[in-house]
Design an enzyme around this catalytic site. Structure first.
Site, PDB file in Angstrom:
ATOM      1  N   SER A 144     -55.656 -63.135 -30.680  1.00  0.00           N
ATOM      2  CA  SER A 144     -55.884 -64.526 -31.059  1.00  0.00           C
ATOM      3  C   SER A 144     -54.599 -65.280 -30.809  1.00  0.00           C
ATOM      4  O   SER A 144     -53.515 -64.688 -30.744  1.00  0.00           O
ATOM      5  CB  SER A 144     -56.256 -64.617 -32.546  1.00  0.00           C
ATOM      6  OG  SER A 144     -56.207 -65.952 -33.019  1.00  0.00           O
ATOM      7  N   TYR A 157     -55.372 -62.525 -41.618  1.00  0.00           N
ATOM      8  CA  TYR A 157     -55.806 -62.619 -40.228  1.00  0.00           C
ATOM      9  C   TYR A 157     -54.604 -62.649 -39.285  1.00  0.00           C
ATOM     10  O   TYR A 157     -54.552 -61.915 -38.289  1.00  0.00           O
ATOM     11  CB  TYR A 157     -56.661 -63.870 -40.045  1.00  0.00           C
ATOM     12  CG  TYR A 157     -57.285 -64.003 -38.679  1.00  0.00           C
ATOM     13  CD1 TYR A 157     -58.382 -63.230 -38.320  1.00  0.00           C
ATOM     14  CD2 TYR A 157     -56.791 -64.914 -37.755  1.00  0.00           C
ATOM     15  CE1 TYR A 157     -58.972 -63.352 -37.063  1.00  0.00           C
ATOM     16  CE2 TYR A 157     -57.368 -65.049 -36.493  1.00  0.00           C
ATOM     17  CZ  TYR A 157     -58.459 -64.264 -36.155  1.00  0.00           C
ATOM     18  OH  TYR A 157     -59.024 -64.389 -34.917  1.00  0.00           O
TER      19      TYR A 157
END
Length: 268
Positions: A144, A157
């Site tokens: 990401s 995350y």
């Protein structure tokens, strides 16, 4: 480069929808046999198999495996290897929850780290030695933009994705000298998407829409104007096509990379 994965077998985790399904379809278009995986009903799994076949896969088969369980991951990789030598591994499955450090609980931390980071360690642990023996292998980890930069209220995350990028670089170094230009070698890379049209970000779009007092379009604009200079979201197929290109033999010297697809986000 169409057909460059003919005769190869690919496992894409979390490939019944979103980016994972798009990656599976791009690999299928390059000629690969696809091991589909994810949380799915029988009907959802069959639908994903059909989509992948329609995209060009010579074969597609759904495999089960709980990515929170190391033993189950070992069985998953073995089952795929028994179906066909695993040439391409795409660790795509992921979970996210937007929460502050103060409000996050242990269960949230453990779940996100388990699926986003630990599962990729276990799949690589089982898959990479066999790739090395065959002198060809491709691991593409879907990280990401949050594996490169941070944002508030995403500590678990961000930690998982930074860890995935770092772990991928270690694996790249360990396998860099395997094989040759002719065999294709073994490479491990990350793709780091910014805002992409998937169900995973819908809760954030909805929250921004409520804050802006508008609909989904307003929520999307609010998200992108804050971070992504292009003001365009990526389509999952674009991530899939990049993954397929990284699997070509000519990409033998691209390893340990973390490639942003973020509309300039990380250039700021």
């Amino acid at each position: 480069m169409s057909g460059h994965l003919a005769g190869k077998t690919a496992l894409v985790t979390g490939s019944v929808q979103g980016i994972g399904l798009a990656v599976a379809k791009s690999l299928a278009g390059a000629g690969a046999r696809i091991a589909v995986h994810g949380l799915a009903s029988e009907a959802e799994a069959a639908a994903a198999e059909d989509e992948v076949r329609a995209a060009g896969a010579t074969e597609a088969k759904f495999f089960e495996g709980d990515l929170r369980d190391a033993a189950a991951i070992g069985k998953l990789v073995k089952a795929v290897e028994d179906w066909g030598p695993l040439d391409v591994l795409v660790n795509n499955a992921g979970v996210q929850k937007t929460v502050s450090i103060a409000d996050a609980d242990a269960a949230t931390w453990d779940a996100i780290i388990a699926v986003n980071l630990s599962a990729a360690f276990h799949t690589m642990h089982y898959a990479l030695p066999n790739m090395a023996r065959r002198e060809f292998g491709r691991v593409v980890n879907i990280a990401s933009v949050h594996g490169l930069v941070a944002s508030k209220e995403k500590a678990p995350y961000v930690a998982s994705k930074f860890g995935l990028v770092g772990m991928s670089r270690v694996a790249a170094l360990e396998y860099a000298s395997v094989g040759s230009r002719e065999t294709g070698g073994v490479t491990i890379n990350c793709i780091c998407p910014g805002w992409t049209e998937t169900a995973l970000i819908e809760p954030q779009i909805e929250a921004r829409a409520q804050q802006a007092g508008g609909g989904r379009a307003e929520g999307v604009r609010a998200l992108l104007s804050e971070k992504q200079p292009s003001l365009r979201m990526s389509d999952p197929s674009e991530i899939g096509d990049l993954a397929a290109w990284l699997c070509h033999k000519t990409a033998h010297n691209i390893t340990g990379a973390a490639i942003p697809v973020d509309g300039g986000w990380t250039s700021q």
